[in-house]
Design an enzyme around this catalytic site. Structure first.
Site, PDB file in Angstrom:
ATOM      1  N   GLU A  10       0.599   3.523   6.595  1.00  0.00           N
ATOM      2  CA  GLU A  10       1.607   1.856   7.604  1.00  0.00           C
ATOM      3  C   GLU A  10       0.612   1.547   9.238  1.00  0.00           C
ATOM      4  O   GLU A  10       0.680   2.217   9.498  1.00  0.00           O
ATOM      5  CB  GLU A  10       2.911   2.283   7.598  1.00  0.00           C
TER       6      GLU A  10
ATOM      7  N   GLU B 257       3.922  -5.770   3.114  1.00  0.00           N
ATOM      8  CA  GLU B 257       4.945  -6.106   2.622  1.00  0.00           C
ATOM      9  C   GLU B 257       6.137  -6.947   3.179  1.00  0.00           C
ATOM     10  O   GLU B 257       6.258  -7.320   4.537  1.00  0.00           O
ATOM     11  CB  GLU B 257       5.816  -4.547   2.443  1.00  0.00           C
TER      12      GLU B 257
END
Ligand code: KIV
Length: 257
Positions: free
Chosen positions: A112, A176
């Site tokens: 991430e 996301e």
């Protein structure tokens, strides 16, 4: 890149990429037939262990679940999330990514972040490790769970990060909870696929948590579509079993020795 990740890239603008999560062999072997990518996501922390945050997921947990998933994945690209605090610097990231890959035999890892992890991603890729990026809402470091791309500065940063990750050599990027027009812009300007979750149909592919899709996990997020109600099916099956046991109908001769 290698031939497997190039195959995923080659789908951009041709056909949509299908990605789902798996945490164990049985689900993995069902979804493998229909997916391009099977992701062992650190969402398993909240879905299976009731953790309030993915920060509590350990490297060992990811490795054990990935070992199980590996047994069910035959044709899809298998990606494993690197959990929180396992890639704080290039050296740590390389050691842990190598450990994940050597033990689980997965094809790639997912990390991430953007600018902050640029050097880390470059180091992994220089060492022939296939990397998937993840931008937008980053559960490992998120302060809130609001969608991203409302503020101009946020949009600029996510856009910049997507170009940086592409430059670093990732083979695709999960977006996301990214606002639709931003997801559209990113998908247009980069040459690697975007895989959306709550990031609109403009993305090159979609990912969902399988437990959400089948209605096994109690979640009410806007981006989740429940295609099945497996909870009800399990419940109905268990009730029938209980009734049969109570009436002495199970086991019958057929199920006895
Ligand atoms: O952990 C996970 O399952 C993920 C997906 C939601 C993309 O990162």
């Amino acid at each position: 890149m290698n031939k497997d990740t190039l195959k995923i890239i080659s789908k951009k603008k041709k056909s949509k990429i299908v990605c789902l999560t798996a945490y164990s062999k049985n689900i993995a072997s069902i979804i493998d037939k229909h997916c391009d990518i099977v992701l062992v996501g650190d969402s398993l922390g909240s879905v299976l262990y009731n953790f309030s945050t993915t920060k509590k997921v350990s490297l060992n947990m990811m490795i054990e679940h990935a070992k199980s998933v590996r047994m069910g994945v035959k044709k899809s690209l298998m990606v494993v999330d690197m959990p929180y605090n396992t890639y704080r610097n290039p050296k740590e990231a390389l050691k842990n990514a190598k450990k994940i890959i050597s033990i689980t035999k997965c094809d790639a890892v997912k990390l991430e972040g953007g600018k902050k992890i640029y050097q880390i991603v470059k180091t992994l890729i220089k060492n022939k490790i296939q990397v998937m990026g993840h931008l937008g809402l980053l559960p490992q470091s998120a302060k809130n769970f609001k969608f991203k791309g409302k503020k101009l500065i946020e949009r600029k940063n996510i856009l910049k990060d997507s170009k940086l990750l592409e430059q670093a050599g990732v083979f695709s990027i999960v977006l996301e909870c990214v606002e639709s027009s931003l997801a559209k812009e990113i998908t247009k300007i980069i040459d690697i696929p975007t895989i959306g979750i709550g990031a609109s149909s403009h993305c090159d592919g979609q990912v969902l948590v399988t437990d959400d899709l089948i209605g096994l996990n109690k979640i009410n997020a806007r981006f989740v579509k429940k295609y099945l109600n497996v909870t009800k099916q399990i419940n109905d099956g268990v009730i029938k079993f209980k009734q049969d046991v109570a009436k002495g109908k199970f086991p019958s001769k057929k199920h006895s020795y």
